[in-house]
Design a protein around this motif. Structure first.
Motif, mmCIF file in Angstrom:
data_model
loop_
_atom_site.group_PDB
_atom_site.id
_atom_site.type_symbol
_atom_site.label_atom_id
_atom_site.label_comp_id
_atom_site.label_asym_id
_atom_site.label_seq_id
_atom_site.Cartn_x
_atom_site.Cartn_y
_atom_site.Cartn_z
ATOM 1 N N GLN A 115 -3.586 -4.024 1.158
ATOM 2 C CA GLN A 115 -2.433 -5.169 1.776
ATOM 3 C C GLN A 115 -1.244 -4.873 1.167
ATOM 4 N N THR A 116 -1.387 -5.090 -0.348
ATOM 5 C CA THR A 116 -0.358 -5.082 -1.118
ATOM 6 C C THR A 116 0.482 -3.821 -0.985
ATOM 7 N N ARG A 117 -0.201 -2.597 -0.767
ATOM 8 C CA ARG A 117 0.569 -1.457 -0.639
ATOM 9 C C ARG A 117 1.268 -1.290 0.668
ATOM 10 N N GLU A 118 0.405 -1.746 1.756
ATOM 11 C CA GLU A 118 1.129 -1.835 2.669
ATOM 12 C C GLU A 118 2.347 -2.503 3.300
ATOM 13 N N ARG A 119 2.250 -3.653 2.507
ATOM 14 C CA ARG A 119 3.339 -4.743 2.830
ATOM 15 C C ARG A 119 4.726 -4.120 1.754
ATOM 16 N N PHE A 120 4.390 -3.653 0.561
ATOM 17 C CA PHE A 120 5.416 -2.955 -0.099
ATOM 18 C C PHE A 120 6.131 -1.808 0.577
ATOM 19 N N LYS A 158 16.233 1.818 -4.432
ATOM 20 C CA LYS A 158 16.252 0.847 -5.527
ATOM 21 C C LYS A 158 15.048 1.231 -6.630
ATOM 22 N N TYR A 159 14.223 2.108 -6.242
ATOM 23 C CA TYR A 159 13.167 2.331 -7.306
ATOM 24 C C TYR A 159 13.239 3.682 -7.598
ATOM 25 N N ASP A 160 12.467 4.093 -8.667
ATOM 26 C CA ASP A 160 12.173 5.417 -9.033
ATOM 27 C C ASP A 160 10.985 5.894 -8.170
ATOM 28 N N LEU A 161 11.216 7.073 -7.574
ATOM 29 C CA LEU A 161 9.995 7.382 -6.426
ATOM 30 C C LEU A 161 8.700 7.844 -7.370
ATOM 31 N N ARG A 162 8.828 8.199 -8.552
ATOM 32 C CA ARG A 162 7.628 8.366 -9.475
ATOM 33 C C ARG A 162 6.824 6.949 -9.445
ATOM 34 N N ASP A 163 7.480 5.793 -9.674
ATOM 35 C CA ASP A 163 6.723 4.562 -9.678
ATOM 36 C C ASP A 163 6.089 4.311 -8.248
ATOM 37 N N GLN A 198 1.144 4.026 -4.892
ATOM 38 C CA GLN A 198 0.375 4.516 -3.741
ATOM 39 C C GLN A 198 -1.223 5.087 -4.157
ATOM 40 N N LYS A 199 -1.022 5.395 -5.470
ATOM 41 C CA LYS A 199 -2.289 6.333 -5.837
ATOM 42 C C LYS A 199 -3.305 5.574 -6.698
ATOM 43 N N ASP A 200 -2.569 4.848 -7.664
ATOM 44 C CA ASP A 200 -3.228 4.137 -8.789
ATOM 45 C C ASP A 200 -3.734 2.846 -8.430
ATOM 46 N N ASN A 201 -5.258 2.719 -8.072
ATOM 47 C CA ASN A 201 -5.784 1.357 -7.687
ATOM 48 C C ASN A 201 -5.548 0.217 -8.875
ATOM 49 N N SER A 202 -5.714 0.840 -10.224
ATOM 50 C CA SER A 202 -5.575 -0.031 -11.419
ATOM 51 C C SER A 202 -4.186 -0.655 -11.532
#
Length: 533
Positions: A19-24, A35-40, A45-49
């Motif tokens: 839900q957090t990923r989708e809303r972000f 506004k963001y660094d695409l690496r972040d 999107q990949k790191d659950n932790s």
């Protein structure tokens, strides 16, 4: 029932992560991805932790977590966190030693030191100082993922001129917003009473989720959080570590030359060593005034053939055996923190023991910051499942160990043992699969307790002799680390007592002088009164 609730809880966390990923993606990336660094963004999107860390820090409230992600990602791009390096920060900041990572607290958390007396407010250096702090935080996250930090503000010898409230607020925000779950606790040591008002303001900045992590401690109370072995002498500890730059602590490890060179058998290594030692001995006997210079020796790969048991015993004979163990995901490594070397000729060897705790063969290698001083046997090889490997680290020739020397043990699982050469394997293995563990060098000083007037030191010496005799029956020498630490603590207490006595003596002398002046004044008054009468 408990297992069902746990399963439902895990499902709930996974749902909130998605839900957090989708809303972000829908609410923050749609019109403002620049506004963001695409690496972040890609990591989110990949790191659950990573996502779970933000959610946990915000008590699993998705709205609050999204605000935190937005703010921290903007900060990371503004300061170029992903591209921070030593070259992007002024050298003088590293040289001051005002901020550094070193040691662990009693819970195993890394210590992040701030020496407040070395900080001076300077508007021109604000951005660089913020990048400097971020550099150390990012360094810890990359080198030891998941390792929380215990921040120690060493306020000894500091005053109001060293307090920069904007800088302190930035440090607090780093843990409150930019690095979730990174802060274990924040310890304020020996805070002058005049700064109480300032730190009451700091407590309000921490917020309810972190206020319990703030600890105020005197020097005596500090040891309830940190063992003496990681505290400097002025805090009542025995850690003689002194920050210096370059290199950075645990950095600049040099790869053994043999990684890309020929594989030489153990027999050839021993033969070459004997020749070099004989030559050194001959030169010193001919001209004792000429110092024997340490020779630069390549770390040679250990050949993969099995050694004879007698030969293995002779190789590790006289090596200082480790007493502590680091429990890793791939290996158990002994010692856990440091290799100890003595000053005498018979104390120039130390032992590293690696134990494979996985079900697969492991490749390992040992690197060092000073390859010209140390010989490592074997420096690179493999370890079968459930097996242990003894690695002997010895000082070469006239070289002396230094607390600035560091060692790096690297290990990675191998799918097919015989399919490729080790040198080629290390070139191809992905970095995330490599376990890295760092060891520092500890130099033991020669101490003679017989000449020490302290009864405590004498008792320690007796117990040490008994312990040494007991351990000698098992075929190895007991290290005297604990004896030295206790003796140093005893000397520190004696020094404090002497300083107190000297201070009391000065006060008494001043009082005596004042009384003497009063007596002289009274005598003069009496004499004047008699003359007038």
């Amino acid at each position: 029932m408990a297992e069902l609730e746990q399963h439902q809880g895990e499902q709930g966390i996974e749902e909130k992560i998605e839900q957090t990923r989708e809303r972000f993606k829908n609410e923050f990336l749609r019109d403002s991805s620049d506004k963001y660094d695409l690496r972040d963004v890609d990591r989110l999107q990949k790191d659950n932790s990573m996502v779970e860390g933000y959610l946990m820090w915000r008590l699993y409230v998705v709205d609050d977590a999204l605000k935190m992600i937005d703010e921290s990602f903007q900060w990371r791009k503004e300061y170029g966190i992903n591209d921070l390096s030593e070259s992007s920060i002024p050298r003088w900041m590293f040289e001051t030693g005002a901020v550094f990572l070193h040691g662990y607290d009693k819970e195993g958390n890394k210590l992040f030191w701030f020496k407040v007396k070395l900080h001076v407010k300077d508007a021109k250096a604000v951005i660089d100082k913020r990048k400097y702090v971020a550099f150390w935080l990012e360094r810890n996250v990359k080198k030891e993922p998941g390792m929380p930090l215990t921040v120690v503000f060493d306020m000894s010898e500091s005053g109001l001129t060293n307090i920069d409230m904007d800088f302190v607020k930035y440090v607090v925000n780093c843990f409150k917003v930019y690095y979730p779950k990174l802060l274990s606790k924040m310890i304020i040591v020996e805070m002058p009473w005049i700064m109480n008002a300032a730190w009451k303001i700091v407590k309000t900045w921490l917020g309810p989720e972190a206020i319990s992590k703030l600890k105020f401690a005197s020097r005596s109370e500090l040891q309830s959080f940190i063992d003496p072995e990681y505290l400097p002498p002025h805090m009542g500890g025995t850690d003689l570590f002194k920050y210096s730059y370059p290199p950075l602590p645990d950095d600049d490890f040099q790869t053994p030359i043999s990684d890309n060179g020929p594989i030489v058998s153990e027999d050839e290594i021993e033969s070459k060593e004997s020749e070099l030692e004989s030559k050194d001995g001959l030169e010193s006997s001919i001209n004792s005034e000429v110092a024997v210079k340490p020779k630069k020796v390549n770390f040679l790969e250990d050949n993969l053939r099995t050694e004879d048991s007698d030969k293995g015993e002779s190789r590790i004979k006289g090596a200082r055996r480790p007493m502590t163990t680091f429990k890793g995901t791939l290996l158990d490594i002994s010692p856990a923190e440091e290799l100890s070397f003595g000053c005498g000729e018979t104390e120039k060897k130390s032992l590293i023991i690696l134990s494979n705790v996985t079900k697969n063969p492991l490749a390992f290698k040992v690197r060092t910051t000073a390859p010209e001083k140390y010989r490592v046997k074997p420096s690179s090889s493999t370890c079968e499942p459930g097996a242990s490997i003894d690695i002997v680290v010895s000082l070469h020739g006239g070289s002396q160990a230094s607390p600035q020397d560091r060692f790096l043990v690297m290990a990675a699982e191998m799918d097919n043992v015989g399919s490729q050469e080790l040198a080629q394997y290390w070139k191809e293995v992905p970095k995330p699969k490599i376990l890295e563990h760092r060891l520092r060098c500890h130099v033991l000083e020669s101490v003679k307790p017989a000449g020490n007037p302290l009864r405590e030191a004498g008792d320690l010496g007796s117990s040490k002799d008994i312990n040494t005799a007991h351990v000698a029956q098992k075929g190895y020498r007991a290290p005297d680390d604990s004896f030295l630490m206790r003796l140093m603590a005893s000397n520190s207490r004696l020094e404090q007592s002497v300083n107190t006595c000297v201070w009391v003596q000065k006060v008494l002398v001043c009082l005596v002088l004042v009384l003497l002046m009063l007596n002289l004044y009274c005598i003069r008054l009496l004499t004047t009164a008699q003359q007038l009468s």
